[in-house]
Scaffold this motif. Structure first.
Motif, PDB file in Angstrom:
ATOM      1  N   GLY A 179     -21.707   9.194  33.926  1.00 49.96           N
ATOM      2  CA  GLY A 179     -22.076   8.805  32.631  1.00 49.96           C
ATOM      3  C   GLY A 179     -22.795   7.311  32.852  1.00 49.96           C
ATOM      4  O   GLY A 179     -22.796   6.741  33.982  1.00 49.96           O
ATOM      5  N   ILE A 180     -23.367   6.947  31.932  1.00 49.59           N
ATOM      6  CA  ILE A 180     -24.017   5.436  31.925  1.00 49.59           C
ATOM      7  C   ILE A 180     -22.890   4.355  31.475  1.00 49.59           C
ATOM      8  O   ILE A 180     -22.457   4.657  30.449  1.00 49.59           O
ATOM      9  CB  ILE A 180     -25.235   5.504  30.979  1.00 49.59           C
ATOM     10  N   PRO A 181     -22.829   3.328  32.129  1.00 44.83           N
ATOM     11  CA  PRO A 181     -21.418   2.353  31.871  1.00 44.83           C
ATOM     12  C   PRO A 181     -22.123   1.749  30.426  1.00 44.83           C
ATOM     13  O   PRO A 181     -23.247   1.343  30.341  1.00 44.83           O
ATOM     14  CB  PRO A 181     -21.523   1.523  32.994  1.00 44.83           C
ATOM     15  N   VAL A 182     -21.135   1.490  29.844  1.00 41.03           N
ATOM     16  CA  VAL A 182     -21.123   0.702  28.531  1.00 41.03           C
ATOM     17  C   VAL A 182     -20.282  -0.195  28.323  1.00 41.03           C
ATOM     18  O   VAL A 182     -19.059  -0.164  29.051  1.00 41.03           O
ATOM     19  CB  VAL A 182     -21.201   1.767  27.211  1.00 41.03           C
ATOM     20  N   ARG A 183     -20.461  -1.211  27.439  1.00 40.21           N
ATOM     21  CA  ARG A 183     -19.500  -2.525  27.372  1.00 40.21           C
ATOM     22  C   ARG A 183     -18.030  -1.825  26.940  1.00 40.21           C
ATOM     23  O   ARG A 183     -18.059  -1.231  26.322  1.00 40.21           O
ATOM     24  CB  ARG A 183     -20.121  -3.615  26.576  1.00 40.21           C
ATOM     25  N   PRO A 184     -17.112  -2.669  27.216  1.00 40.75           N
ATOM     26  CA  PRO A 184     -15.653  -1.981  26.931  1.00 40.75           C
ATOM     27  C   PRO A 184     -15.416  -1.938  25.474  1.00 40.75           C
ATOM     28  O   PRO A 184     -14.805  -1.095  25.048  1.00 40.75           O
ATOM     29  CB  PRO A 184     -14.711  -3.306  27.541  1.00 40.75           C
ATOM     30  N   ALA A 353     -17.900   2.926  33.704  1.00 37.79           N
ATOM     31  CA  ALA A 353     -17.842   2.034  34.724  1.00 37.79           C
ATOM     32  C   ALA A 353     -16.756   2.187  35.840  1.00 37.79           C
ATOM     33  O   ALA A 353     -16.830   1.767  36.781  1.00 37.79           O
ATOM     34  CB  ALA A 353     -17.864   0.613  33.912  1.00 37.79           C
ATOM     35  N   GLU A 354     -15.702   2.476  35.098  1.00 40.68           N
ATOM     36  CA  GLU A 354     -14.474   2.460  35.931  1.00 40.68           C
ATOM     37  C   GLU A 354     -14.529   3.865  37.109  1.00 40.68           C
ATOM     38  O   GLU A 354     -14.238   3.534  38.265  1.00 40.68           O
ATOM     39  CB  GLU A 354     -13.115   2.997  35.085  1.00 40.68           C
ATOM     40  N   THR A 355     -15.068   4.784  36.651  1.00 36.69           N
ATOM     41  CA  THR A 355     -15.248   5.738  37.491  1.00 36.69           C
ATOM     42  C   THR A 355     -16.284   5.394  38.753  1.00 36.69           C
ATOM     43  O   THR A 355     -15.913   5.740  39.938  1.00 36.69           O
ATOM     44  CB  THR A 355     -16.149   7.202  36.971  1.00 36.69           C
ATOM     45  N   ILE A 356     -17.512   4.770  38.347  1.00 31.79           N
ATOM     46  CA  ILE A 356     -18.277   4.234  39.210  1.00 31.79           C
ATOM     47  C   ILE A 356     -17.564   3.189  40.424  1.00 31.79           C
ATOM     48  O   ILE A 356     -17.519   3.278  41.372  1.00 31.79           O
ATOM     49  CB  ILE A 356     -19.413   3.580  38.590  1.00 31.79           C
ATOM     50  N   VAL A 357     -16.867   2.301  39.521  1.00 30.58           N
ATOM     51  CA  VAL A 357     -16.444   1.075  40.627  1.00 30.58           C
ATOM     52  C   VAL A 357     -15.329   1.846  41.571  1.00 30.58           C
ATOM     53  O   VAL A 357     -15.206   1.677  42.507  1.00 30.58           O
ATOM     54  CB  VAL A 357     -15.764   0.143  39.694  1.00 30.58           C
ATOM     55  N   ALA A 358     -14.377   2.723  40.900  1.00 32.59           N
ATOM     56  CA  ALA A 358     -13.611   3.455  41.780  1.00 32.59           C
ATOM     57  C   ALA A 358     -14.113   4.343  42.904  1.00 32.59           C
ATOM     58  O   ALA A 358     -13.622   4.133  44.221  1.00 32.59           O
ATOM     59  CB  ALA A 358     -12.477   4.258  41.050  1.00 32.59           C
ATOM     60  N   HIS A 359     -15.175   4.990  42.520  1.00 35.42           N
ATOM     61  CA  HIS A 359     -15.989   5.799  43.534  1.00 35.42           C
ATOM     62  C   HIS A 359     -16.400   4.955  44.744  1.00 35.42           C
ATOM     63  O   HIS A 359     -16.427   5.311  45.929  1.00 35.42           O
ATOM     64  CB  HIS A 359     -16.978   6.765  43.046  1.00 35.42           C
ATOM     65  N   MET A 360     -17.290   3.947  44.397  1.00 34.11           N
ATOM     66  CA  MET A 360     -17.840   2.802  45.217  1.00 34.11           C
ATOM     67  C   MET A 360     -16.672   2.110  46.263  1.00 34.11           C
ATOM     68  O   MET A 360     -17.098   2.072  47.599  1.00 34.11           O
ATOM     69  CB  MET A 360     -18.520   1.889  44.444  1.00 34.11           C
ATOM     70  N   ARG A 361     -15.325   1.945  45.668  1.00 36.62           N
ATOM     71  CA  ARG A 361     -14.806   1.246  46.542  1.00 36.62           C
ATOM     72  C   ARG A 361     -14.202   2.522  47.303  1.00 36.62           C
ATOM     73  O   ARG A 361     -13.839   1.975  48.499  1.00 36.62           O
ATOM     74  CB  ARG A 361     -13.557   0.653  45.541  1.00 36.62           C
ATOM     75  N   SER A 362     -13.966   3.636  46.951  1.00 29.90           N
ATOM     76  CA  SER A 362     -13.728   4.357  48.079  1.00 29.90           C
ATOM     77  C   SER A 362     -14.371   4.849  49.019  1.00 29.90           C
ATOM     78  O   SER A 362     -14.268   5.069  50.177  1.00 29.90           O
ATOM     79  CB  SER A 362     -13.004   5.927  47.369  1.00 29.90           C
TER      80      SER A 362
END
Length: 388
Positions: A179-184, A353-362
């Motif tokens: 998905g496309i990140p949106v603001r919280p 955004a959480e999905t993307i950041v978690a995957h990048m970190r992994s």
């Protein structure tokens, strides 16, 4: 103890969407304990050229109205160009040196694109810069400029877009339908405390609507009792002053300039009239508000509109009369509105955004790439002598 990463988020000021995505990622990264810095390499490397291009971008809608659709022409002309196209190499060459300087200054662990920079990263690699980099595609459609950097991983709006990348040679294992990140605040507004107002229409006028068209549309709508209109003009001061004067004293119409509570207006709206930017549409999908797209511009907006219309989450109209009639029909036919909300719910991807950041970190922590492992082991960034 987990090593703290630093992400260099590359964006550009051609519309607010790319910047909003970068900011959403930055907030998530920092909230989870890592570092992030947002940089516009075009603005730093070629400020005069950048401002000229931004001006042309802002004027493109008005020029398209009189038949000079240079933005649409350029979009479709370059959409399928190969990665070794001289045009894209020429475009990227101007900013590579500046970006290498930025990388040296910031010492990031990884680079993240939220704008299609074409061959910019290829140019960095030719200079000896070896860093993991990721691309977040901010539309529901695909242009080859997103692919030219050969990112380690791509994050996209949908599984449909994943398969389009696969058709262009990007393995499914290098893509995630995040998905496309949106603001919280749009994530929070996705669970409304109350149903939307039955006759409330939200019109995002500032991004593309002319004064004459907006006045004509609202005048049509005001012929129907019980209907209220919220007009958001954004940073378009000329439009704000004109509409505020025209509708002064009319209680059914509220005119706003730039608002920082758009998610509240959107969650209370029975329907939303907007342009077809990928981020705005993603915000609307999160809140599940029925979307009406008026006369989308050729290029990614036209393609975004076609995608959501095909999925049943949006309606596309091309004249003010059609738009006003469709708004009335939508408000009088709750079954249609409910179907559109349901389809939006199928498309929305919470916590992108959480999905993307978690995957990048992994990816960073578990990467099998020798260069990435060397960077992590030394606790910093190393660059080739050619960058010095």
């Amino acid at each position: 103890m987990r090593r703290r990463h630093k992400f260099l988020l590359l964006t550009a000021g051609f519309g607010d969407g790319h910047i909003k995505v970068a900011q959403a990622l930055q907030q998530t990264i920092e909230r989870q304990g890592d570092q992030a810095v947002v940089v516009d390499p075009y603005r730093e490397s070629l400020p005069v050229w950048n401002e000229l291009c931004r001006l042309l971008y802002r004027k493109s809608a008005a020029m398209a109205e009189i038949g000079f659709d240079y933005y649409g022409w350029s979009y479709y002309l370059t959409r399928d160009l190969s990665s070794d196209s001289p045009l894209f190499k020429w475009i990227g060459a101007f900013s590579v040196k500046t970006l290498a300087t930025i990388v040296e200054r910031e010492q990031p662990t990884a680079i993240v694109h939220t704008f299609p920079f074409g061959n910019l990263i290829d140019g960095l690699r030719e200079r000896g810069v070896r860093l993991p980099h990721f691309t977040v595609i901010t539309d529901y459609t695909l242009h080859n400029r997103w692919l030219h950097a050969g990112a380690d991983h791509y994050y996209v709006a949908s599984a449909d877009l994943q398969h389009k990348l696969a058709e262009r040679g990007v393995p499914l294992g290098r893509t995630t339908a995040s998905g496309i990140p949106v603001r919280p605040q749009f994530e929070r507004a996705a669970q409304p405390a109350a149903a939307p107002a039955a006759g409330s229409v939200l019109i995002m006028a500032g991004s593309y609507m002319t004064i004459a068209r907006t006045v004509k549309l609202v005048s049509h709508l005001l012929r129907h009792p019980g209907l209220t209109v919220n007009l958001v003009c954004g940073r378009n001061e000329t439009l704000l002053q004109a509409l505020a004067g025209r509708f002064f004293g009319i209680p059914e119409v509220t005119v706003y300039g730039y608002v920082d509570h758009l998610e509240q207006l959107m969650s209370r709206a029975a329907c939303l009239v907007t342009k077809a930017g990928g981020v705005t549409l993603s915000e609307a999908m999160q809140i599940q508000v029925p979307v009406l797209i008026f006369n989308p511009l050729a290029g990614q907006e036209k393609e975004n509109a076609a995608y959501l219309a095909d999925k049943g989450a949006a309606l596309v109209l091309h004249t003010v009369k059609q738009l006003a009639g469709q708004i009335r029909d939508l408000l009088l036919a709750p079954g249609l509105a409910e179907r559109m909300r349901r389809q939006a719910g199928l498309l929305r991807k919470p916590q992108a955004a959480e999905t993307i950041v978690a995957h990048m970190r992994s990816q960073l922590e578990g990467s099998q790439q020798e260069q990435t492992a060397a960077v992590l082991a030394t606790g910093g960034w190393r660059y080739h002598e050619s960058v010095r």
